[in-house]
Design an enzyme around this catalytic site. Structure first.
Site, PDB file in Angstrom:
ATOM      1  N   LYS A 193       0.753  -1.119   0.095  1.00 56.43           N
ATOM      2  CA  LYS A 193      -0.022   0.087  -0.018  1.00 56.43           C
ATOM      3  C   LYS A 193       0.889   1.345  -0.082  1.00 56.43           C
ATOM      4  CE  LYS A 193      -4.074  -1.882   2.278  1.00 56.43           C
ATOM      5  NZ  LYS A 193      -5.164  -1.771   3.184  1.00 56.43           N
ATOM      6  N   ASP A 249      -9.887   2.874   2.092  1.00 56.93           N
ATOM      7  CA  ASP A 249      -9.829   2.182   3.489  1.00 56.93           C
ATOM      8  C   ASP A 249     -10.206   3.284   4.353  1.00 56.93           C
ATOM      9  OD1 ASP A 249      -8.851  -0.409   2.947  1.00 56.93           O
ATOM     10  OD2 ASP A 249      -6.610   0.137   3.006  1.00 56.93           O
TER      11      ASP A 249
END
Length: 288
Positions: free
Chosen positions: A74, A110
């Site tokens: 990420k 997220d």
């Protein structure tokens, strides 16, 4: 025929290492099938050292329209993209990438996914200090989410001093005017005494890992009103959440975060609403 992979089929996926545990293909392919679209969602197991080659290689495959990223990609993916949207810039982590023309554009879903189950809880977040376990890409999104909630202070714990220092420097430069503190793991018992919400953003307890980031003795330190949130969704519940529930602490697993961040990503890729309830039903059916 619906469900067939043809020469016209467009490809979406999730990139990580390991990635075999991911349930993203279950919910995304259920949604795609219900919408009657010529798409398929597949796992991409990519070791860390191969990430640059994978990003470049997938760009050359025109049928690949986008992908999610999970541990450990990420943060490392950011310099490999052509553009990173403001939300991902502020978080310092990308979990969703979309092909726009001949460019890879990254964002972060997220934060919104993490917040969704917390919106159902009636509490004064200004009185709920946050304790975040882990200092990777997922923890960065959790920091941003806790800031949005209005937590008065955000404590981040890590085992690697160099990684923790880098985390603090990156987050301080990207998200200003908030109270972020980083601590070595040994500080955990002291911080649990004042925690309003404790979040496991590490892979400890994932899949067949029998360990837990917090022991029963440490869980006993938490105030009665505290919330335990594990970003892991398999097994369900994790040992961390089993201990929390036995202690009488409100427990939240990562399933709703997974569903909501996935639905936001799929809407972005497809430019149309998606059937989130079908995604939820597919995951619950798979897990049970």
């Amino acid at each position: 025929m619906l469900g067939s992979v043809l020469g016209t089929t467009k490809i979406l996926g999730v990139m990580g290492f390991p990635v075999s545990h991911s349930l993203s293909p279950v919910m995304h392919n259920a949604a795609i099938a219900s919408m009657g679209l010529d798409y398929v969602y597949v796992p991409f197991p990519i070791p860390v050292d191969d990430l640059p080659a994978a990003i470049a290689g997938l760009k050359a495959i025109q049928s690949v329209q986008g992908f999610n990223l999970t541990i450990p990609h990420k943060v490392e993916v950011i310099p490999l993209l052509d553009e990173v949207l403001p939300i991902a810039q502020s978080v310092g982590a990308v979990n969703t990438v979309k092909r726009i023309g001949d460019r890879w554009v990254g964002t972060n879903t997220d934060v919104a996914g993490f917040l969704e189950p917390l919106k159902q809880i009636n509490c004064d977040w200004s009185q709920m200090p946050a304790v975040i376990l882990g200092s990777g890409g997922a923890a960065k999104a959790v920091v941003a989410a806790c800031l949005e909630l209005g937590c008065p202070v955000i404590h981040v714990l890590g085992r690697d001093p160099k990684k923790l220092k880098k985390f603090h420097g990156t987050m301080t430069s990207q998200l200003r005017d908030y109270n972020l503190r980083v601590h070595p793991w040994a500080s955990l018992p002291h911080l649990l005494e004042v925690a309003g919400i404790v979040i496991n953003a590490t892979p400890i307890g994932m899949a067949h890992d029998p360990h837990t980031p917090i022991s029963e003795a440490e869980m006993a330190i938490l105030p009665n009103h505290a919330i335990a949130y594990d970003l892991i969704y398999t097994p369900r519940p994790t040992k961390f959440l089993q201990i929390a529930e036995a202690r009488g602490i409100k427990a939240i697993d990562g399933l709703e975060m997974l569903i909501n961040q996935g639905a936001i990503a799929l809407e972005w890729w497809l430019d149309q609403p998606v059937p989130i309830q079908i995604m939820r039903q597919a995951l619950i059916h798979h897990l049970t």
